[in-house]
Design an enzyme around this catalytic site. Structure first.
Site, PDB file in Angstrom:
ATOM      1  N   HIS A  25       8.600  -6.599  -2.620  1.00 29.57           N
ATOM      2  CA  HIS A  25       7.318  -6.940  -3.566  1.00 29.57           C
ATOM      3  C   HIS A  25       8.030  -8.449  -4.449  1.00 29.57           C
ATOM      4  O   HIS A  25       8.528  -7.979  -5.476  1.00 29.57           O
ATOM      5  CB  HIS A  25       7.250  -5.619  -4.565  1.00 29.57           C
ATOM      6  CG  HIS A  25       6.469  -4.516  -3.843  1.00 29.57           C
ATOM      7  ND1 HIS A  25       5.325  -4.511  -3.675  1.00 29.57           N
ATOM      8  CD2 HIS A  25       7.186  -3.409  -3.209  1.00 29.57           C
ATOM      9  CE1 HIS A  25       4.903  -3.471  -3.070  1.00 29.57           C
ATOM     10  NE2 HIS A  25       6.180  -2.766  -2.873  1.00 29.57           N
ATOM     11  N   ASP A  62      -9.968 -10.309 -27.929  1.00 27.20           N
ATOM     12  CA  ASP A  62     -11.010 -10.559 -26.760  1.00 27.20           C
ATOM     13  C   ASP A  62     -12.339 -11.108 -27.111  1.00 27.20           C
ATOM     14  O   ASP A  62     -12.928 -12.056 -26.888  1.00 27.20           O
ATOM     15  CB  ASP A  62     -11.359  -9.329 -26.040  1.00 27.20           C
ATOM     16  CG  ASP A  62      -9.825  -8.773 -25.348  1.00 27.20           C
ATOM     17  OD1 ASP A  62      -8.855  -9.665 -25.357  1.00 27.20           O
ATOM     18  OD2 ASP A  62      -9.964  -7.733 -25.211  1.00 27.20           O
ATOM     19  N   CYS A 101       4.982  -6.315   1.659  1.00 28.66           N
ATOM     20  CA  CYS A 101       5.162  -4.819   1.972  1.00 28.66           C
ATOM     21  C   CYS A 101       4.254  -4.538   3.100  1.00 28.66           C
ATOM     22  O   CYS A 101       4.302  -4.762   4.096  1.00 28.66           O
ATOM     23  CB  CYS A 101       4.927  -4.073   0.513  1.00 28.66           C
ATOM     24  SG  CYS A 101       5.971  -2.347   0.792  1.00 28.66           S
ATOM     25  N   TYR A 102       3.312  -3.327   2.538  1.00 27.10           N
ATOM     26  CA  TYR A 102       2.619  -2.810   3.380  1.00 27.10           C
ATOM     27  C   TYR A 102       1.758  -4.097   4.364  1.00 27.10           C
ATOM     28  O   TYR A 102       1.511  -4.101   5.526  1.00 27.10           O
ATOM     29  CB  TYR A 102       1.562  -1.975   2.984  1.00 27.10           C
ATOM     30  CG  TYR A 102       0.539  -1.205   4.028  1.00 27.10           C
ATOM     31  CD1 TYR A 102       1.063  -0.104   4.605  1.00 27.10           C
ATOM     32  CD2 TYR A 102      -0.697  -1.599   4.099  1.00 27.10           C
ATOM     33  CE1 TYR A 102       0.033   0.689   5.467  1.00 27.10           C
ATOM     34  CE2 TYR A 102      -1.482  -1.228   5.147  1.00 27.10           C
ATOM     35  CZ  TYR A 102      -1.189   0.053   5.936  1.00 27.10           C
ATOM     36  OH  TYR A 102      -1.979   0.854   6.832  1.00 27.10           O
ATOM     37  N   GLY A 138       0.943  -1.184   0.092  1.00 31.91           N
ATOM     38  CA  GLY A 138      -0.065   0.091   0.101  1.00 31.91           C
ATOM     39  C   GLY A 138       0.664   1.110  -0.056  1.00 31.91           C
ATOM     40  O   GLY A 138       1.994   1.073   0.391  1.00 31.91           O
ATOM     41  N   LYS A 167      -5.267 -10.867 -20.069  1.00 29.62           N
ATOM     42  CA  LYS A 167      -5.282 -10.933 -21.516  1.00 29.62           C
ATOM     43  C   LYS A 167      -4.289 -12.325 -21.888  1.00 29.62           C
ATOM     44  O   LYS A 167      -4.845 -13.102 -22.621  1.00 29.62           O
ATOM     45  CB  LYS A 167      -4.283  -9.927 -21.936  1.00 29.62           C
ATOM     46  CG  LYS A 167      -4.202  -9.895 -23.383  1.00 29.62           C
ATOM     47  CD  LYS A 167      -5.517  -8.979 -23.716  1.00 29.62           C
ATOM     48  CE  LYS A 167      -5.574  -8.801 -25.246  1.00 29.62           C
ATOM     49  NZ  LYS A 167      -6.700  -7.909 -25.672  1.00 29.62           N
ATOM     50  N   GLU A 215       6.036  -9.687  -6.414  1.00 36.41           N
ATOM     51  CA  GLU A 215       5.243  -9.610  -7.926  1.00 36.41           C
ATOM     52  C   GLU A 215       6.251  -8.845  -8.965  1.00 36.41           C
ATOM     53  O   GLU A 215       5.640  -9.354 -10.136  1.00 36.41           O
ATOM     54  CB  GLU A 215       4.129  -9.151  -7.673  1.00 36.41           C
ATOM     55  CG  GLU A 215       3.897  -7.523  -7.438  1.00 36.41           C
ATOM     56  CD  GLU A 215       4.180  -7.322  -5.723  1.00 36.41           C
ATOM     57  OE1 GLU A 215       4.623  -7.897  -5.051  1.00 36.41           O
ATOM     58  OE2 GLU A 215       3.878  -6.070  -5.348  1.00 36.41           O
TER      59      GLU A 215
END
Ligand code: XMP
Length: 525
Positions: free
Chosen positions: A174, A232, A86-87, A59, A380, A176
């Site tokens: 992080h 899509d 993290c946060y 955050g 996607k 990610e």
């Protein structure tokens, strides 16, 4: 029958970081279904979603800041495996009785983490030192009771914690982001080893689940699919066709805002591959009349969205009449909305509405169909996997994204036939040259934009010109949520620029957009 995979999600609690969606994507890459929920959702409601595991995102704020989002300790006591990032990690440390200090020391960017135990649940199979991405001011200085400290960094004495008994884990960094070298492995270790989950969200499982879901929703009613020629809507159409067969009619509206050759591709490639029932409607005049005199991007989107629906409503009536099947009017409209569209349009976490994507935000109030959006839970890359699984050809599945409002939002200024034909010619040249240079794989998409209200002086042939600039906007991205401008080779840029200024009337300048997203968006409008 076992419960659908979407009914036991890995929930990513969004503490306001721009990373929450990215975390959800990384979880999906680990072949587990995940969803983002806002931190404002009460703990009981989160738990009622039956999460297989919970990830607490980073955050922007300090845990000490006024109004800092709070973590309800009930989430940690429910027996559901939790991973704090993290946060989220600091909130977890605080909630479990550890100490988080307001050190005033900021650690930002790449740093080296020392792994204390390379056999631990999170770090199993990884080297004792790894590069991680940090972004924090406060630091955990004392781990809560019962949690082992398994990593440290120069700025954080407690940089990772683990408790295999309560299945509680966390890292200060992080995992990610790409800059955390072993980030994905750490996340996967949490999910597969820590939480003991099975990587069951595979393309085959996605297709089965989505097909089943569409069948249940649509029953024996009729549906039409708004085919745009993009990835899509093509995959959505193929999926719904798999589910309900000839109850589906695909409608391709040529709104006059298409790129060169696009209508032909849809008619040929898609129909050849899927055998769907396709109706093509030439509605260019209707759209261009409605757009006359309009320059505002949001207004253009709204108008295009509105006309789309109008055309579909008529098409739906025609489909029924043409088939002499008055008993089964068209009830459903299939659209290729994706998860990021849902979240970016404010439909997910209450995030700011950046652009009203016409397929979510710009629908008129008097909509006469029930929407079926079979891809609204997918990212996607998952849509592409589903497309391949369904046998949609690579030429369509790997196609670069193209916005529903088409060239209408790539002409900055009013949309006219003449301007469209200028832009179409420039766009075709850019596409041809990028493909010839073998660069399609490196580019996420390359909008070509006409600055119709701008003119500059040039000299072409023997005389002075006063023409328009064309903007090249090649971007690299993983999901269009963030993007960077692609460093195209100069010689390729030179060829594109040379051809456009030579071959396209009224264009005397080609410029390159060197802005990332944020702060710019991918499209100019
Ligand atoms: P932006 O410009 O918001 O674009 O960075 C992100 C992605 O979305 C596409 N885009 C749209 N797609 N309707 C669509 O269907 C729209 O109104 C729209 N606006 C942007 C854009 O091409 C990029 O892939």
């Amino acid at each position: 029958m076992t419960a659908p995979l979407t009914e036991k999600p890995v929930l990513v609690v969004d503490f306001g970081a721009q990373y929450a969606q990215l975390i959800a994507r990384r979880v999906r890459e680990a072949h587990l279904y995940s969803e983002v929920v806002p931190h404002t959702m009460p703990a009981q409601e989160i738990l009622a979603k039956n999460p297989a595991a919970i990830v607490l995102s980073g955050g922007p704020s300090s845990v000490y800041a006024d109004g800092a989002p709070e973590l309800d300790a009930a989430l940690l006591d429910a027996g559901v495996p939790v991973f704090g990032i993290c946060y989220g990690f600091q909130a977890m440390v605080g909630a479990l009785g550890g100490t988080v200090e307001h050190t005033g020391l900021r650690e930002y960017g790449a740093t080296q983490a020392q792994i204390e135990d390379t056999a631990s649940t999170l770090f199993n199979g990884q080297p004792p030192e790894q590069s991680v991405w940090m972004s924090h001011g406060d630091s955990a200085s004392k781990a809560p009771e019962g949690l082992r400290v398994t990593a440290t960094t120069p700025g954080a004495a407690v940089a990772a914690i683990e408790d295999d008994e309560r299945k509680l884990y966390g890292v200060q960094w992080h995992p990610e982001v790409m800059h955390s070298t072993f980030g994905q492995r750490v996340l996967e270790n949490f999910l597969l080893r820590g939480a003991g989950l099975e990587a069951d969200w595979t393309p085959k499982a996605m297709v089965e689940e989505l097909v089943e879901d569409v069948r249940e929703r649509v029953g024996d009613a009729r549906a039409i699919c708004a085919l745009s020629g993009g990835v899509d809507s093509s995959v959505a159409g193929a999926l719904v066709q798999r589910a309900i067969g000839d109850q589906l009619t695909c409608v391709f509206v040529d709104h006059g805002l298409l790129r060169a050759g696009e209508a032909e591709q849809v008619k040929q490639d898609f129909v050849d591959a899927t055998g769907v029932d396709l109706v093509v409607i030439d509605a260019a005049d209707q759209f261009l009349d409605a757009l006359a005199g309009v320059s505002d991007p949001e207004q253009k989107r709204k108008i295009i969205g509105r006309e789309f629906i109008r055309v579909f409503e008529q098409a739906a009536r025609d489909v029924v009449t043409d088939r002499g099947d008055e008993q089964h009017p068209v009830k459903f409209l299939v659209q290729g909305t994706l998860y990021p569209d849902v979240v970016e349009s404010g439909g997910g976490t209450g995030a700011a509405n950046i652009k009203s994507h016409h397929n979510v935000g710009g629908l008129p109030d008097d909509l006469q169909f029930t929407l079926v959006e079979p891809l609204r839970l997918l990212f996607k890359d998952e849509v592409r996997q589903v497309g391949t699984e369904l046998g949609v050809p690579d030429g369509i599945v790997q196609r670069q994204p193209f916005p529903g409002p088409g060239l209408g939002i790539r002409i900055v200024g009013e949309v006219t036939r003449e301007r469209l034909s200028i832009l179409r010619a420039a766009d075709l040249i850019a596409r041809e040259e990028l493909t010839a240079a073998g660069l399609d794989g490196e580019i996420w998409q390359c909008p070509v934009v006409l600055l119709a209200d701008v003119r500059s002086v040039g000299v072409q042939g023997d005389g002075r010109t006063y023409g328009h600039p064309i903007v090249l906007r090649p971007v690299s991205s993983e999901d269009a949520m963030t993007a960077d401008w692609t460093r195209l080779p100069y010689d390729v840029l030179a060829r594109i620029s040379g051809r456009i200024t030579n071959e396209v009337p009224d264009v005397n300048r080609v410029v390159l957009d060197v802005t990332s997203k944020p702060p710019g968006t991918i499209e100019w409008e």
